[in-house]
Motif scaffolding. Structure first.
Motif, PDB file in Angstrom:
ATOM      1  N   ARG A 150       0.374  -1.366   0.179  1.00 44.48           N
ATOM      2  CA  ARG A 150      -0.094   0.296  -0.149  1.00 44.48           C
ATOM      3  C   ARG A 150       0.473   1.313   0.221  1.00 44.48           C
ATOM      4  N   THR A 151       2.184   1.280   1.379  1.00 40.42           N
ATOM      5  CA  THR A 151       3.433   1.943   0.511  1.00 40.42           C
ATOM      6  C   THR A 151       3.686   2.492  -0.784  1.00 40.42           C
ATOM      7  N   ALA A 152       4.462   1.037  -1.366  1.00 39.75           N
ATOM      8  CA  ALA A 152       5.170   1.987  -2.659  1.00 39.75           C
ATOM      9  C   ALA A 152       4.383   1.751  -3.691  1.00 39.75           C
ATOM     10  N   TRP A 153       3.580   0.903  -4.215  1.00 40.57           N
ATOM     11  CA  TRP A 153       2.432   0.349  -5.255  1.00 40.57           C
ATOM     12  C   TRP A 153       1.549   2.298  -5.517  1.00 40.57           C
ATOM     13  N   PRO A 154       1.118   2.720  -5.041  1.00 41.48           N
ATOM     14  CA  PRO A 154       0.967   3.930  -5.643  1.00 41.48           C
ATOM     15  C   PRO A 154       1.990   5.202  -5.936  1.00 41.48           C
ATOM     16  N   GLY A 208       2.937   6.626  -9.924  1.00 37.39           N
ATOM     17  CA  GLY A 208       3.212   8.031 -10.431  1.00 37.39           C
ATOM     18  C   GLY A 208       4.536   7.996 -10.970  1.00 37.39           C
ATOM     19  N   TYR A 209       5.444   7.435 -10.406  1.00 40.42           N
ATOM     20  CA  TYR A 209       6.938   7.745 -11.030  1.00 40.42           C
ATOM     21  C   TYR A 209       5.949   6.982 -12.517  1.00 40.42           C
ATOM     22  N   LEU A 210       5.649   6.068 -13.091  1.00 37.21           N
ATOM     23  CA  LEU A 210       5.113   5.336 -14.056  1.00 37.21           C
ATOM     24  C   LEU A 210       5.000   6.734 -15.127  1.00 37.21           C
ATOM     25  N   ALA A 211       3.535   7.228 -14.462  1.00 33.94           N
ATOM     26  CA  ALA A 211       2.781   8.064 -14.893  1.00 33.94           C
ATOM     27  C   ALA A 211       3.841   9.294 -15.216  1.00 33.94           C
ATOM     28  N   ALA A 212       4.944   9.767 -14.632  1.00 29.08           N
ATOM     29  CA  ALA A 212       5.819  10.870 -14.608  1.00 29.08           C
ATOM     30  C   ALA A 212       6.871  10.907 -15.886  1.00 29.08           C
ATOM     31  N   ARG A 213       7.228   8.990 -15.311  1.00 28.78           N
ATOM     32  CA  ARG A 213       8.176   8.942 -16.850  1.00 28.78           C
ATOM     33  C   ARG A 213       6.950   8.971 -18.344  1.00 28.78           C
ATOM     34  N   VAL A 214       5.785   8.814 -18.396  1.00 27.06           N
ATOM     35  CA  VAL A 214       5.427   9.139 -19.645  1.00 27.06           C
ATOM     36  C   VAL A 214       5.179  10.308 -20.120  1.00 27.06           C
ATOM     37  N   LEU A 215       4.678  10.930 -18.777  1.00 26.62           N
ATOM     38  CA  LEU A 215       5.075  13.051 -19.537  1.00 26.62           C
ATOM     39  C   LEU A 215       5.921  13.179 -19.240  1.00 26.62           C
ATOM     40  N   LEU A 264       2.781  12.610  -7.949  1.00 24.32           N
ATOM     41  CA  LEU A 264       1.791  12.180  -8.644  1.00 24.32           C
ATOM     42  C   LEU A 264       1.583  10.687  -7.122  1.00 24.32           C
ATOM     43  N   GLY A 265       2.765  10.599  -7.689  1.00 22.45           N
ATOM     44  CA  GLY A 265       2.550   9.186  -6.071  1.00 22.45           C
ATOM     45  C   GLY A 265       1.051   9.228  -5.220  1.00 22.45           C
ATOM     46  N   TYR A 266       1.884  10.595  -4.921  1.00 25.55           N
ATOM     47  CA  TYR A 266       1.236  11.142  -2.897  1.00 25.55           C
ATOM     48  C   TYR A 266      -0.539  11.777  -3.638  1.00 25.55           C
ATOM     49  N   GLY A 267      -0.502  12.133  -4.947  1.00 24.08           N
ATOM     50  CA  GLY A 267      -2.594  12.338  -5.806  1.00 24.08           C
ATOM     51  C   GLY A 267      -2.984  11.150  -5.625  1.00 24.08           C
ATOM     52  N   ILE A 268      -2.415   9.770  -6.078  1.00 23.23           N
ATOM     53  CA  ILE A 268      -2.984   8.839  -6.737  1.00 23.23           C
ATOM     54  C   ILE A 268      -3.310   7.695  -5.331  1.00 23.23           C
ATOM     55  N   TYR A 269      -2.291   7.949  -4.367  1.00 25.76           N
ATOM     56  CA  TYR A 269      -2.685   7.998  -2.829  1.00 25.76           C
ATOM     57  C   TYR A 269      -3.544   8.127  -2.301  1.00 25.76           C
ATOM     58  N   GLU A 270      -3.680   9.623  -2.872  1.00 26.87           N
ATOM     59  CA  GLU A 270      -4.570  10.451  -1.369  1.00 26.87           C
ATOM     60  C   GLU A 270      -6.295  10.247  -2.697  1.00 26.87           C
ATOM     61  N   ALA A 271      -6.423   9.632  -3.712  1.00 27.41           N
ATOM     62  CA  ALA A 271      -7.320   9.306  -4.932  1.00 27.41           C
ATOM     63  C   ALA A 271      -7.794   8.041  -4.583  1.00 27.41           C
ATOM     64  N   GLY A 272      -6.453   6.769  -3.975  1.00 23.56           N
ATOM     65  CA  GLY A 272      -7.370   5.367  -4.007  1.00 23.56           C
ATOM     66  C   GLY A 272      -7.984   5.577  -2.240  1.00 23.56           C
ATOM     67  N   ARG A 273      -7.397   6.354  -1.189  1.00 25.10           N
ATOM     68  CA  ARG A 273      -7.760   6.329   0.544  1.00 25.10           C
ATOM     69  C   ARG A 273      -9.478   7.001   0.021  1.00 25.10           C
ATOM     70  N   TRP A 274      -9.564   7.832  -0.845  1.00 20.12           N
ATOM     71  CA  TRP A 274     -10.662   8.718  -0.821  1.00 20.12           C
ATOM     72  C   TRP A 274     -11.801   7.873  -1.479  1.00 20.12           C
ATOM     73  N   ARG A 302     -14.849   2.088  -4.900  1.00 20.85           N
ATOM     74  CA  ARG A 302     -13.568   0.862  -3.679  1.00 20.85           C
ATOM     75  C   ARG A 302     -12.993  -0.078  -4.319  1.00 20.85           C
ATOM     76  N   PHE A 303     -13.336  -0.903  -5.323  1.00 24.50           N
ATOM     77  CA  PHE A 303     -12.390  -1.157  -6.463  1.00 24.50           C
ATOM     78  C   PHE A 303     -11.641  -1.051  -6.830  1.00 24.50           C
ATOM     79  N   VAL A 304     -11.976   0.083  -7.545  1.00 21.32           N
ATOM     80  CA  VAL A 304     -10.772   1.196  -8.280  1.00 21.32           C
ATOM     81  C   VAL A 304      -9.645   1.823  -6.978  1.00 21.32           C
ATOM     82  N   GLY A 305     -10.278   2.399  -5.608  1.00 27.14           N
ATOM     83  CA  GLY A 305      -9.402   2.252  -4.448  1.00 27.14           C
ATOM     84  C   GLY A 305      -8.144   1.391  -4.935  1.00 27.14           C
ATOM     85  N   ARG A 306      -8.862   0.067  -4.774  1.00 26.96           N
ATOM     86  CA  ARG A 306      -8.243  -0.740  -4.126  1.00 26.96           C
ATOM     87  C   ARG A 306      -6.971  -1.561  -5.212  1.00 26.96           C
TER      88      ARG A 306
END
Length: 119
Positions: free
Chosen positions: A10-14, A18-25, A56-66, A81-85
């Motif tokens: 739950r810490t590393a995956w988001p 985020g890193y992969l999204a950043a590389r794409v950007l 982006l990783g922090y944003g993904i984590y917060e979106a997932g928690r929400w 809940r599934f998308v958050g998971r």
């Protein structure tokens, strides 16, 4: 799955997402060139990817928690809940973390928003 493994996923995956999204950007958009032209900043693509990855990783984590905290049994709530998971734990059922001191009793909301018995 042990709590320690679940916590690490739950810490590393988001942040990996985020890193992969950043590389794409960085590859798809000339962010380094734009920063140089607009602000005169000399930065490299790896520096931009690292900074964007954390943001982006922090944003993904917060979106997932929400999304994970959506209550109810409706289809949209279950989908949220599934998308958050997916965002938080690769879709693995790790459960939401519960932080309690040893011996402390806590009440936990179930995935449908109902109260579970104290642990």
């Amino acid at each position: 799955m042990s709590d320690r493994i679940a916590a690490r996923i739950r810490t590393a995956w988001p942040y990996l997402l985020g890193y992969l999204a950043a590389r794409v950007l960085v590859i798809g958009a000339p962010v380094a060139a734009w920063l140089h032209e607009t602000f005169g900043l000399e930065v490299t693509e790896p520096q931009i990817a690292a900074a964007l990855g954390v943001i982006l990783g922090y944003g993904i984590y917060e979106a997932g928690r929400w999304l994970e905290r959506r209550a109810g049994a409706s289809g949209p709530a279950q989908l949220a809940r599934f998308v958050g998971r997916l965002l938080l734990s690769l879709g693995l059922s790790t459960g939401q973390p519960v932080y309690a001191r040893p011996g402390e009793r806590v009440r936990v909301l179930g995935s449908d928003g109902s109260m579970r018995p104290p642990r």
